[in-house]
Enzyme design. Structure first.
Site, short mmCIF file in Angstrom:
data_model
loop_
_atom_site.label_atom_id
_atom_site.label_comp_id
_atom_site.label_asym_id
_atom_site.label_seq_id
_atom_site.Cartn_x
_atom_site.Cartn_y
_atom_site.Cartn_z
N ARG A 91 -5.37 7.49 -2.21
CA ARG A 91 -6.39 7.76 -1.19
C ARG A 91 -6.60 9.27 -1.08
O ARG A 91 -5.82 9.98 -0.46
CB ARG A 91 -5.95 7.17 0.16
CG ARG A 91 -7.09 7.05 1.16
CD ARG A 91 -6.62 6.33 2.41
NE ARG A 91 -6.24 4.95 2.12
CZ ARG A 91 -7.08 3.93 2.07
NH1 ARG A 91 -8.36 4.12 2.29
NH2 ARG A 91 -6.64 2.71 1.82
N ARG B 285 -14.79 11.96 0.54
CA ARG B 285 -14.65 11.14 1.74
C ARG B 285 -13.57 11.73 2.64
O ARG B 285 -12.48 12.06 2.18
CB ARG B 285 -14.28 9.69 1.37
CG ARG B 285 -15.32 9.02 0.49
CD ARG B 285 -15.00 7.60 0.17
NE ARG B 285 -15.96 7.05 -0.79
CZ ARG B 285 -15.91 5.82 -1.28
NH1 ARG B 285 -14.95 4.99 -0.89
NH2 ARG B 285 -16.82 5.40 -2.14
N SER C 25 -15.05 -2.24 -6.01
CA SER C 25 -15.77 -3.18 -5.15
C SER C 25 -17.17 -3.34 -5.73
O SER C 25 -17.83 -2.35 -6.07
CB SER C 25 -15.87 -2.67 -3.71
OG SER C 25 -14.66 -2.87 -3.03
N ARG D 210 -7.83 6.01 -9.61
CA ARG D 210 -7.00 4.82 -9.48
C ARG D 210 -6.76 4.17 -10.85
O ARG D 210 -5.71 3.57 -11.07
CB ARG D 210 -7.63 3.83 -8.50
CG ARG D 210 -7.61 4.34 -7.07
CD ARG D 210 -7.90 3.25 -6.06
NE ARG D 210 -7.83 3.77 -4.69
CZ ARG D 210 -7.80 3.03 -3.60
NH1 ARG D 210 -7.86 1.71 -3.70
NH2 ARG D 210 -7.73 3.58 -2.40
N GLU E 176 -6.79 -2.29 -4.80
CA GLU E 176 -8.22 -2.24 -5.08
C GLU E 176 -8.56 -1.10 -6.05
O GLU E 176 -8.10 0.02 -5.88
CB GLU E 176 -9.01 -2.06 -3.79
CG GLU E 176 -10.51 -1.96 -4.01
CD GLU E 176 -11.24 -1.33 -2.83
OE1 GLU E 176 -12.33 -0.80 -3.05
OE2 GLU E 176 -10.71 -1.37 -1.69
#
Length: 443
Positions: free
Chosen positions: A296, A281, A371, A409, A368
């Protein structure tokens, strides 16, 4: 993509639901949609009228010819009608891609159970979990000032400088103990989802075409967040055009596309698929955010879960998938909470989303880590992914996806939650078999 029939029947209601996502933001160009729809209706009605008139005239021409009477005027009218009909049909054919392009940029409608709100501040916490029977992160205090994952990881082989040297900012290299831990986490997650929760393990391409990304809603709207894959020419030949190939942002993309342009048997549902892949990403909209550490990254690993289900079962499947992601965190003894996202914080394709947020002691907050989303028929309509229902008719499936989990993460969370005061890290019991019984990571 939204159901165009719904927009035709009750445009105002659909627009009102879309507006709950963000105030003062236009998601559907109502004026353009209405103009295209009005033109379509006029053309379609006129085309039907012309065909009916041509049929009438053609029935008259034969008998008149048989009587020897002139049919020149009728033939002239038939020819004129034919030309008008061809022109109208050509415009109708051109209208369809215009309507589709308009709808491709419109997000999914929020489910009625989703709380209305502008941003993450309106999200609703559903539950918390912590090891040893606790109810929150504070139930298992470390008893000393925690180090963050950067300080803990670097002595164990987490090499940010090498990542920058090899690729640039937001890339990380690993070696030694930390690389082993990263691999162990991915293997454990995949084994848990396939052996305990019934997912079929898959291996998928990491580079996909534009049609595949359009099917899940990543194109055209989020092209700026993708990495395009291009290849130079060889032996003096010009470079082939690979501009329509992209690195996957998540395994959700190829896994969901397994059913693109397919009609599956109802008995084949639910389909439960899982894959461990790298994800790429560009993080185009996150400049300056989480620049320290692994939170990130441009490249990270993830174990992805995808379910293809009967429409009547998708919200039940959403609740189930959330527990599948939670099972990883519980097995790793990581405190977390489950949050229901509000309308303003949901993803583009989602009708309803739960976020799992893991506790990070060094940041003194939840972050987070997964999801889990129900996209209902939004992706299936783009994909033309259908099943044959009990009445023998083709019906759109519902698609769901969720992280089970983001490996990087999770690595961060294990380092920070299982650290010792001397900088060593206890290996959760669930991971020890994947590390040949190793119980503590030391520099």
């Amino acid at each position: 993509m939204l159901d165009i029939t719904l927009l035709r029947k009750d445009l105002a209601s659909a627009v009102a639901r879309l507006e709950t996502r963000k105030k003062n933001q236009t998601f559907l160009n109502v004026e353009a949609f209405t103009a295209l729809e009005s033109e379509r209706k006029v053309l379609q009605t006129r085309t039907e009228e012309i065909q009916a008139r041509r049929n009438t005239l053609n029935k008259q021409i034969g008998p008149l010819k048989a009587k020897g009477e002139s049919v020149d005027a009728l033939m002239a009218e038939v020819n004129a009608l034919k030309a008008e009909q061809e022109s109208g049909s050509k415009r109708l054919d051109a209208l369809q891609p215009e309507l589709q392009a308009l709808l491709m940029a419109v997000p999914n409608l929020p489910h009625a159970s989703v709380p209305v709100g502008e941003d993450e501040h309106a999200n609703v916490e559903m539950r918390r979990w912590a090891p040893k029977g606790g109810t929150g992160a504070s139930a298992t205090p470390l008893g000393f000032t925690p180090k963050d994952h950067v300080d803990l990881g670097e002595p164990l082989g987490l090499d940010f400088e090498m990542g920058v040297k090899l690729s640039g900012s937001r890339f990380t290299a690993m070696k030694g103990p930390i690389a082993r831990l990263h691999r162990a986490l991915a293997q454990f997650m995949l084994d848990l989802q396939t052996q305990q929760h019934g997912y079929t393990e898959c291996y998928v391409p990491y580079i996909v075409n534009a049609d595949t990304l359009r099917g899940t809603g990543n194109l055209p709207k989020f092209e700026g967040d993708l990495f395009a894959a291009k290849k130079g020419g060889q032996d003096g030949e010009p470079a082939p055009d690979h501009s329509a190939l992209y690195l996957i942002p998540t395994a959700e993309v190829p896994l969901t596309n397994f059913v693109r342009d397919e009609v599956v048997a109802e008995s084949a549902l639910p389909m439960k698929l899982a894959a461990h892949t790298p994800c790429f990403r560009s993080e185009a909209g996150s400049a300056g955010r989480d620049t320290r550490g692994m939170i990130r990254q441009h490249q990270f690993d993830k174990v992805e879960m995808v379910q293809i289900v009967h429409p009547d079962k998708s919200h039940e499947a959403l609740e189930e998938m959330a527990t599948h992601a939670e099972a990883v965190l519980q097995a790793l003894e990581l405190p977390y909470r489950v949050v229901l996202l509000c309308t303003g914080d949901m993803g583009f394709a989602s009708a309803k989303t739960y976020d799992l947020e893991v506790w990070l002691p060094a940041q003194d907050t939840y972050r987070e880590i997964s999801s889990v989303s129900n996209c209902e028929a939004f992706q299936a309509r783009r994909l033309q992914a259908r099943f044959k229902n009990a009445q023998g008719k083709n019906e759109l499936v519902h698609t769901l996806n969720g992280s089970g989990l983001a490996v990087g993460r999770t690595l961060v969370a294990v380092l920070e939650n299982h650290q010792n005061e001397d900088g060593s890290v206890n290996v959760p019991a669930a991971l020890q078999p994947y590390l040949c019984g190793l119980a503590v990571l030391r520099a």
